[in-house]
Write a protein that holds these residues in place. Structure first.
Motif, PDB file in Angstrom:
ATOM      1  N   ALA A 100       0.826  -1.210   0.000  1.00  0.00           N
ATOM      2  CA  ALA A 100       0.000   0.000   0.000  1.00  0.00           C
ATOM      3  C   ALA A 100       0.859   1.258   0.000  1.00  0.00           C
ATOM      4  CB  ALA A 100      -0.922  -0.010   1.219  1.00  0.00           C
ATOM      5  N   MET A 101       1.962   1.249   0.731  1.00  0.00           N
ATOM      6  CA  MET A 101       2.841   2.418   0.753  1.00  0.00           C
ATOM      7  C   MET A 101       3.527   2.611  -0.598  1.00  0.00           C
ATOM      8  SD  MET A 101       2.286   3.704   3.636  1.00  0.00           S
ATOM      9  CE  MET A 101       0.851   2.942   4.407  1.00  0.00           C
ATOM     10  N   VAL A 102       3.882   1.509  -1.259  1.00  0.00           N
ATOM     11  CA  VAL A 102       4.464   1.612  -2.600  1.00  0.00           C
ATOM     12  C   VAL A 102       3.438   2.216  -3.565  1.00  0.00           C
ATOM     13  CG1 VAL A 102       5.354   0.293  -4.554  1.00  0.00           C
ATOM     14  CG2 VAL A 102       6.094  -0.276  -2.226  1.00  0.00           C
ATOM     15  N   LEU A 103       2.194   1.745  -3.472  1.00  0.00           N
ATOM     16  CA  LEU A 103       1.137   2.297  -4.325  1.00  0.00           C
ATOM     17  C   LEU A 103       0.955   3.785  -4.077  1.00  0.00           C
ATOM     18  CD1 LEU A 103      -1.264   1.986  -6.276  1.00  0.00           C
ATOM     19  CD2 LEU A 103      -2.675   1.354  -4.298  1.00  0.00           C
ATOM     20  N   LEU A 104       0.982   4.193  -2.819  1.00  0.00           N
ATOM     21  CA  LEU A 104       0.829   5.607  -2.478  1.00  0.00           C
ATOM     22  C   LEU A 104       1.972   6.436  -3.040  1.00  0.00           C
ATOM     23  CD1 LEU A 104      -0.696   7.808  -0.986  1.00  0.00           C
ATOM     24  CD2 LEU A 104       0.472   7.131   1.117  1.00  0.00           C
ATOM     25  N   LEU A 105       3.191   5.927  -2.951  1.00  0.00           N
ATOM     26  CA  LEU A 105       4.352   6.656  -3.473  1.00  0.00           C
ATOM     27  C   LEU A 105       4.296   6.805  -4.997  1.00  0.00           C
ATOM     28  CD1 LEU A 105       7.140   5.078  -1.247  1.00  0.00           C
ATOM     29  CD2 LEU A 105       6.425   7.478  -1.222  1.00  0.00           C
ATOM     30  N   VAL A 106       3.749   5.799  -5.668  1.00  0.00           N
ATOM     31  CA  VAL A 106       3.669   5.850  -7.137  1.00  0.00           C
ATOM     32  C   VAL A 106       2.497   6.720  -7.590  1.00  0.00           C
ATOM     33  CG1 VAL A 106       3.254   4.480  -9.220  1.00  0.00           C
ATOM     34  CG2 VAL A 106       4.798   3.622  -7.440  1.00  0.00           C
ATOM     35  N   ALA A 107       1.317   6.494  -6.997  1.00  0.00           N
ATOM     36  CA  ALA A 107       0.112   7.166  -7.467  1.00  0.00           C
ATOM     37  C   ALA A 107      -0.091   8.551  -6.857  1.00  0.00           C
ATOM     38  CB  ALA A 107      -1.105   6.290  -7.162  1.00  0.00           C
ATOM     39  N   GLY A 108       0.464   8.788  -5.668  1.00  0.00           N
ATOM     40  CA  GLY A 108       0.239  10.058  -4.990  1.00  0.00           C
ATOM     41  C   GLY A 108       0.602  11.283  -5.804  1.00  0.00           C
ATOM     42  N   PRO A 109       1.840  11.367  -6.359  1.00  0.00           N
ATOM     43  CA  PRO A 109       2.205  12.553  -7.130  1.00  0.00           C
ATOM     44  C   PRO A 109       1.351  12.757  -8.382  1.00  0.00           C
ATOM     45  CG  PRO A 109       4.160  11.321  -6.461  1.00  0.00           C
ATOM     46  CD  PRO A 109       2.977  10.458  -6.149  1.00  0.00           C
ATOM     47  N   ILE A 110       0.719  11.707  -8.870  1.00  0.00           N
ATOM     48  CA  ILE A 110      -0.101  11.803 -10.084  1.00  0.00           C
ATOM     49  C   ILE A 110      -1.533  12.215  -9.755  1.00  0.00           C
ATOM     50  CG2 ILE A 110      -1.004  10.513 -12.071  1.00  0.00           C
ATOM     51  CD1 ILE A 110       1.425   8.648 -11.765  1.00  0.00           C
ATOM     52  N   LEU A 111      -2.088  11.655  -8.679  1.00  0.00           N
ATOM     53  CA  LEU A 111      -3.513  11.814  -8.387  1.00  0.00           C
ATOM     54  C   LEU A 111      -3.822  12.843  -7.307  1.00  0.00           C
ATOM     55  CD1 LEU A 111      -4.479   8.039  -8.419  1.00  0.00           C
ATOM     56  CD2 LEU A 111      -5.091   9.725 -10.157  1.00  0.00           C
ATOM     57  N   LEU A 112      -2.857  13.179  -6.480  1.00  0.00           N
ATOM     58  CA  LEU A 112      -3.129  14.051  -5.347  1.00  0.00           C
ATOM     59  C   LEU A 112      -2.554  15.438  -5.579  1.00  0.00           C
ATOM     60  CD1 LEU A 112      -2.228  11.548  -2.472  1.00  0.00           C
ATOM     61  CD2 LEU A 112      -4.481  11.984  -3.467  1.00  0.00           C
ATOM     62  N   PRO A 113      -3.313  16.482  -5.273  1.00  0.00           N
ATOM     63  CA  PRO A 113      -2.799  17.840  -5.420  1.00  0.00           C
ATOM     64  C   PRO A 113      -1.844  18.177  -4.284  1.00  0.00           C
ATOM     65  CG  PRO A 113      -4.967  17.926  -4.447  1.00  0.00           C
ATOM     66  CD  PRO A 113      -4.705  16.473  -4.760  1.00  0.00           C
ATOM     67  N   GLU A 114      -0.930  19.107  -4.537  1.00  0.00           N
ATOM     68  CA  GLU A 114      -0.107  19.640  -3.446  1.00  0.00           C
ATOM     69  C   GLU A 114      -0.825  20.846  -2.882  1.00  0.00           C
ATOM     70  OE1 GLU A 114       1.498  19.376  -0.954  1.00  0.00           O
ATOM     71  OE2 GLU A 114       3.546  19.028  -1.654  1.00  0.00           O
ATOM     72  N   TYR A 115      -0.752  21.003  -1.593  1.00  0.00           N
ATOM     73  CA  TYR A 115      -1.385  22.141  -0.949  1.00  0.00           C
ATOM     74  C   TYR A 115      -0.617  22.493   0.310  1.00  0.00           C
ATOM     75  CZ  TYR A 115      -4.882  25.392   0.681  1.00  0.00           C
ATOM     76  OH  TYR A 115      -5.508  26.547   1.073  1.00  0.00           O
ATOM     77  N   LYS A 116      -0.387  23.781   0.513  1.00  0.00           N
ATOM     78  CA  LYS A 116       0.194  24.258   1.765  1.00  0.00           C
ATOM     79  C   LYS A 116      -0.278  25.676   2.023  1.00  0.00           C
ATOM     80  CE  LYS A 116       4.624  25.652  -0.318  1.00  0.00           C
ATOM     81  NZ  LYS A 116       6.089  25.416  -0.279  1.00  0.00           N
ATOM     82  N   ASP A 117      -0.159  26.063   3.263  1.00  0.00           N
ATOM     83  CA  ASP A 117      -0.548  27.411   3.661  1.00  0.00           C
ATOM     84  C   ASP A 117       0.401  28.410   3.012  1.00  0.00           C
ATOM     85  OD1 ASP A 117      -1.223  29.751   4.929  1.00  0.00           O
ATOM     86  OD2 ASP A 117      -1.265  28.894   6.941  1.00  0.00           O
TER      87      ASP A 117
END
Length: 521
Positions: free
Chosen positions: A187-204
């Protein structure tokens, strides 16, 4: 890590989430399930770990507890760090650390080494939890969609807690003890691969300076309070536990005072002036207090009173997990049309009915009744957990979603620990009182009688060493005493849940359903 999408600004868009965001939600839900599962998956592996690593009794306790302590202690700090450096970035860092620590834990060769890797897992888990919920706040701006997304997130978290022992049992039947840690790695490998593609970056965009002393005060105060509560639940009113708890409260007070004086506080205490945030948080904590206290007693009842193995007890939690999935779907469907306070209060009434079923337990042939009660109270608590979290994260500016998520999760950790301590202590007192009353004088030597009156597990161990007739009599008396203790604790759970319902109606009934947003105060 290189961002593949532009960062969002603090100005909240109004467009609805699309397919990409919903797939991204699935990516966030999987690590959420596994993080919560890691809280309970180790219980079945403890005998195997004891045989392989030969830990002392103290080391064994730390192997079990260090993960939860550090998750709770670092939540507030990591939630704020995510707001500052980027929530997706922190999520990726945490996923990498969690995966690596899981592999190291699986192949630990000493008790001290396993304690160290469990500690690293706890810190990594604290980076993941607030980041996942805060990202949902950034990905789903439409009220209705956000409610559905949070219901998926909360369902994943609760199912992870429920199925932890079941998964652990299945792994241990086929592999060595370290395999329970390796479940998280894919699951952590999947998150590392798919996260930068599917998840937006956001910060204050205007985060201010991170105050290290505040972070340290937060960590030490939360860990000390939870440790003190756990020790009080285990050993009673011991001086050392009271001292640690008092020290934690002093540090917590110093933390609050410091936040009031800082230009850039770790936590904006102004959040608590928002009734949606503070009202939902308090009601959620009270509901968690009731559930956290009964959850442990119910699992022990399945094993020590009904005589199920740990794996069999895990199998009988599957209906409860399925009930959570069904309830989440129902809540998502009703939320756009019904005020959240009405849904939450109605659910809490249903939860009280589930607790009421436990007052009818007899101590024998209760499996159907106890499973039904677990299903009913899970159905009833789902609206509180889903909509309460939705109100908490929806009440704050997106720039502070990480800190708000961390406050919510820390509150739930504290409530769960307090529930075990308070309700567990009540149950222990009831059990001991009934054992002292029902155990015939002179039936056992004083030392054995003391062991039997202390805990049900102790009574069953004593019974196993006695002649059959005497052992059967002691087992019956002890199981009846424990059943009575659970009945009393269920009444306490009903009372606490009623208080939560009163808080919801008193503080949150003015909040409209999303389809009637124009009526908002």
């Amino acid at each position: 890590m290189t961002s593949t999408q532009p960062e969002q600004t603090a100005t909240e868009p109004t467009d609805k989430a699309g397919v990409k965001e919903w797939i991204g939600l699935g990516v966030l839900a999987l690590p959420t399930l596994l993080i919560s599962m890691d809280l309970s998956v180790l219980y079945l592996a403890i005998p195997h770990i004891s045989e392989a690593l030969r830990p002392s009794s103290t080391q064994l306790l730390w192997i079990l507890d260090i993960y939860g302590f550090l998750v709770a202690g670092f939540l507030i700090t990591m939630g704020t760090v995510g707001d500052r450096i980027g929530r997706r970035r922190l999520l990726m860092i945490g996923a990498f650390a969690f995966g690596v620590a899981s592999i190291i834990a699986a192949y630990s060769t000493s008790a001290a080494g396993l304690i160290g890797t469990r500690a690293l897992l706890g810190i990594a888990g604290a980076t993941l939890m607030p980041s996942t919920l805060a990202l949902i706040r950034n990905m789903f701006h439409d009220d209705r969609q956000r409610t559905t997304a949070i219901s998926v997130w909360m369902t994943s978290f609760m199912i992870g807690m429920v199925i932890g022992p079941l998964v652990g049992g299945a792994m241990l039947e086929n592999f060595w003890w370290g395999s329970v840690f390796l479940v998280a790695v894919p699951a952590m490998v999947l998150l590392l691969v798919a996260g930068p593609i599917l998840l937006p970056e956001y910060k204050d965009p205007n985060p201010g300076k991170l105050d290290v002393l505040s972070a340290l005060l937060s960590l030490l105060s939360v860990m000390a309070v939870i440790y003190g509560i756990k020790e009080l639940a285990k050993d009673g009113w011991a001086v050392e536990a009271l001292a640690v708890l008092a020290g934690g409260l002093v540090l917590g007070t110093a933390f609050v005072v410091r936040q009031r004086r800082l230009t850039d506080p770790l936590i904006d205490l102004g959040l608590f002036g928002n009734v949606r945030f503070s009202g939902s948080l308090v009601a959620l904590m009270v509901a968690m207090l009731a559930m956290g206290g009964l959850f442990l007693l119910l699992s022990q009842y399945l094993q020590l009173v009904l005589g199920l193995s740990a794996f069999e007890a895990g199998l009988w939690t599957v209906p409860q997990a399925l009930a959570m999935v069904v309830a989440a779907g129902v809540v998502s469907g009703l939320a756009p049309r019904v005020r959240p306070a009405y849904l939450m209060t109605g659910g809490l009434v249903i939860a009280m009915l589930g607790y009421a079923l436990f007052t009818q337990l007899s101590g024998a042939d209760d499996l159907a009744l106890i499973v039904t009660g677990m299903v009913v109270f899970s159905l009833g608590l789902s609206p509180m957990f889903v909509l309460g979290l939705d109100l908490i994260v929806g009440a704050v500016d997106p720039a502070r979603a990480g800190a708000a998520s961390a406050i919510s999760e820390t509150g739930q950790e504290l409530s769960a620990a307090l529930g075990v301590a308070v309700i567990g202590s009540i149950g222990t007192a009831v059990y001991r009182g009934q054992m002292a009353q029902e155990l015939p004088a002179g039936l056992l030597p004083a030392e054995l009688a003391h062991t039997a009156e202390d805990t049900l597990a102790g009574a069953l161990q004593v019974a196993a060493s006695l002649p059959e007739a005497l052992g059967t009599e002691l087992t019956t008396i002890a199981r009846q005493a424990y059943t009575h203790a659970l009945q009393v604790n269920s009444l306490v759970g009903i009372g606490l849940t009623a208080i939560a319902a009163g808080l919801v109606m008193g503080l949150l009934r003015h909040i409209p359903a999303p389809n009637h947003a124009a009526d908002k105060d």
